[in-house]
Design an enzyme around this catalytic site. Sequence first.
Site, PDB file in Angstrom:
ATOM      1  N   CYS A   6      38.248   5.589 -48.463  1.00 17.37           N
ATOM      2  CA  CYS A   6      38.154   5.496 -46.995  1.00 17.37           C
ATOM      3  C   CYS A   6      36.710   5.745 -46.555  1.00 17.37           C
ATOM      4  O   CYS A   6      36.128   6.788 -46.872  1.00 17.37           O
ATOM      5  CB  CYS A   6      39.106   6.526 -46.380  1.00 17.37           C
ATOM      6  SG  CYS A   6      38.842   6.776 -44.630  1.00 17.37           S
ATOM      7  N   HIS A  48      41.555  13.347 -43.826  1.00 12.39           N
ATOM      8  CA  HIS A  48      42.090  11.996 -43.633  1.00 12.39           C
ATOM      9  C   HIS A  48      43.435  11.992 -42.910  1.00 12.39           C
ATOM     10  O   HIS A  48      44.393  12.622 -43.360  1.00 12.39           O
ATOM     11  CB  HIS A  48      42.238  11.276 -44.979  1.00 12.39           C
ATOM     12  CG  HIS A  48      42.647   9.844 -44.806  1.00 12.39           C
ATOM     13  ND1 HIS A  48      41.747   8.844 -44.553  1.00 12.39           N
ATOM     14  CD2 HIS A  48      43.873   9.265 -44.789  1.00 12.39           C
ATOM     15  CE1 HIS A  48      42.387   7.707 -44.403  1.00 12.39           C
ATOM     16  NE2 HIS A  48      43.686   7.922 -44.540  1.00 12.39           N
ATOM     17  N   ASN A  87      42.017   3.252 -30.768  1.00 12.39           N
ATOM     18  CA  ASN A  87      42.797   2.092 -31.189  1.00 12.39           C
ATOM     19  C   ASN A  87      43.771   2.558 -32.266  1.00 12.39           C
ATOM     20  O   ASN A  87      43.360   3.227 -33.222  1.00 12.39           O
ATOM     21  CB  ASN A  87      41.880   1.005 -31.743  1.00 12.39           C
ATOM     22  CG  ASN A  87      40.931   0.469 -30.688  1.00 12.39           C
ATOM     23  OD1 ASN A  87      41.244   0.496 -29.501  1.00 12.39           O
ATOM     24  ND2 ASN A  87      39.770  -0.003 -31.110  1.00 12.39           N
ATOM     25  N   HIS A 100      39.981   7.954 -35.381  1.00  9.19           N
ATOM     26  CA  HIS A 100      38.670   8.104 -34.747  1.00  9.19           C
ATOM     27  C   HIS A 100      38.774   7.783 -33.270  1.00  9.19           C
ATOM     28  O   HIS A 100      39.450   6.851 -32.868  1.00  9.19           O
ATOM     29  CB  HIS A 100      37.612   7.201 -35.400  1.00  9.19           C
ATOM     30  CG  HIS A 100      37.992   5.750 -35.450  1.00  9.19           C
ATOM     31  ND1 HIS A 100      38.838   5.247 -36.407  1.00  9.19           N
ATOM     32  CD2 HIS A 100      37.670   4.721 -34.634  1.00  9.19           C
ATOM     33  CE1 HIS A 100      39.009   3.959 -36.195  1.00  9.19           C
ATOM     34  NE2 HIS A 100      38.324   3.600 -35.117  1.00  9.19           N
ATOM     35  N   HIS A 102      36.682   6.593 -29.900  1.00  7.05           N
ATOM     36  CA  HIS A 102      35.458   5.934 -29.454  1.00  7.05           C
ATOM     37  C   HIS A 102      35.018   6.617 -28.156  1.00  7.05           C
ATOM     38  O   HIS A 102      35.757   6.593 -27.169  1.00  7.05           O
ATOM     39  CB  HIS A 102      35.710   4.463 -29.120  1.00  7.05           C
ATOM     40  CG  HIS A 102      36.058   3.604 -30.302  1.00  7.05           C
ATOM     41  ND1 HIS A 102      35.152   2.761 -30.909  1.00  7.05           N
ATOM     42  CD2 HIS A 102      37.224   3.452 -30.984  1.00  7.05           C
ATOM     43  CE1 HIS A 102      35.750   2.123 -31.907  1.00  7.05           C
ATOM     44  NE2 HIS A 102      37.006   2.515 -31.970  1.00  7.05           N
TER      45      HIS A 102
HETATM   46  P1  AMP Z   1      38.288   0.501 -34.718  1.00  2.30           P
HETATM   47  O1  AMP Z   1      38.151  -0.997 -34.520  1.00  2.30           O
HETATM   48  O2  AMP Z   1      38.861   1.223 -33.531  1.00  2.30           O
HETATM   49  O3  AMP Z   1      39.011   0.820 -36.021  1.00  2.30           O
HETATM   50  O4  AMP Z   1      36.816   1.049 -34.827  1.00  2.30           O
HETATM   51  C1  AMP Z   1      36.079   1.109 -36.003  1.00  2.30           C
HETATM   52  C2  AMP Z   1      34.661   1.311 -35.590  1.00  2.30           C
HETATM   53  O5  AMP Z   1      33.948   1.817 -36.694  1.00  2.30           O
HETATM   54  C3  AMP Z   1      33.952   0.026 -35.145  1.00  2.30           C
HETATM   55  O6  AMP Z   1      33.464   0.187 -33.815  1.00  2.30           O
HETATM   56  C4  AMP Z   1      32.805  -0.126 -36.174  1.00  2.30           C
HETATM   57  O7  AMP Z   1      31.621  -0.642 -35.602  1.00  2.30           O
HETATM   58  C5  AMP Z   1      32.640   1.307 -36.673  1.00  2.30           C
HETATM   59  N1  AMP Z   1      32.103   1.466 -38.017  1.00  2.30           N
HETATM   60  C6  AMP Z   1      32.521   0.862 -39.151  1.00  2.30           C
HETATM   61  N2  AMP Z   1      31.807   1.279 -40.215  1.00  2.30           N
HETATM   62  C7  AMP Z   1      30.915   2.193 -39.732  1.00  2.30           C
HETATM   63  C8  AMP Z   1      29.910   3.001 -40.333  1.00  2.30           C
HETATM   64  N3  AMP Z   1      29.648   2.957 -41.655  1.00  2.30           N
HETATM   65  N4  AMP Z   1      29.178   3.824 -39.537  1.00  2.30           N
HETATM   66  C9  AMP Z   1      29.419   3.866 -38.203  1.00  2.30           C
HETATM   67  N5  AMP Z   1      30.369   3.155 -37.589  1.00  2.30           N
HETATM   68  C10 AMP Z   1      31.109   2.319 -38.331  1.00  2.30           C
HETATM   69 ZN    ZN Z   2      39.698   8.865 -44.389  1.00  2.00          ZN
END
Ligand code: AMP
Ligand code: ZN
Length: 113
Positions: A6, A48, A87, A100, A102
């Site tokens: 992950c 996680h 989301n 996570h 946003h």
């Molecule tokens: P979601 O679509 O709600 O699952 O959001 C995932 C978010 O993670 C997206 O906005 C991506 O731009 C962000 N993301 C993915 N990989 C990374 C990373 N290595 N560092 C920072 N943000 C990331």
């Molecule tokens: Zn994880």
Amino acid sequence: MINPDCIFCRIASKDIQANLVAETELSLAFWDISPRQPIHILVIPKNHHANIAELTMNSPEQLVDLMQLGTQIALEKSTGSFRLSFNTGEEAGQTVFHAHGHITSRTPKDQIA
Ligand code: AMP
Ligand code: ZN
């Protein structure tokens, strides 16, 4: 618990670098790699959990910590108008299956004259 497959677990364990904003014992915040607003920061539990629903049901203490850190950062970085959104599930747009939030805002504090 850390899942080696992950990407957010790997960021939480500092195995992969991210642009860190703040952390507590239980939560970590870092800038989104692909920002969609002037402020776009993610806040995650260090352990996680696949999504916010699982975190809520299984680990309320971590949920409160994450919400407090997310809110604190949002208030610090914005003028007070912000979103803290989660989301949940593929059809809702979730692409990373580690819970996570946003933190997004169009009104960064440091751009106000
Ligand atoms: P979601 O679509 O709600 O699952 O959001 C995932 C978010 O993670 C997206 O906005 C991506 O731009 C962000 N993301 C993915 N990989 C990374 C990373 N290595 N560092 C920072 N943000 C990331
Ligand atoms: Zn994880």
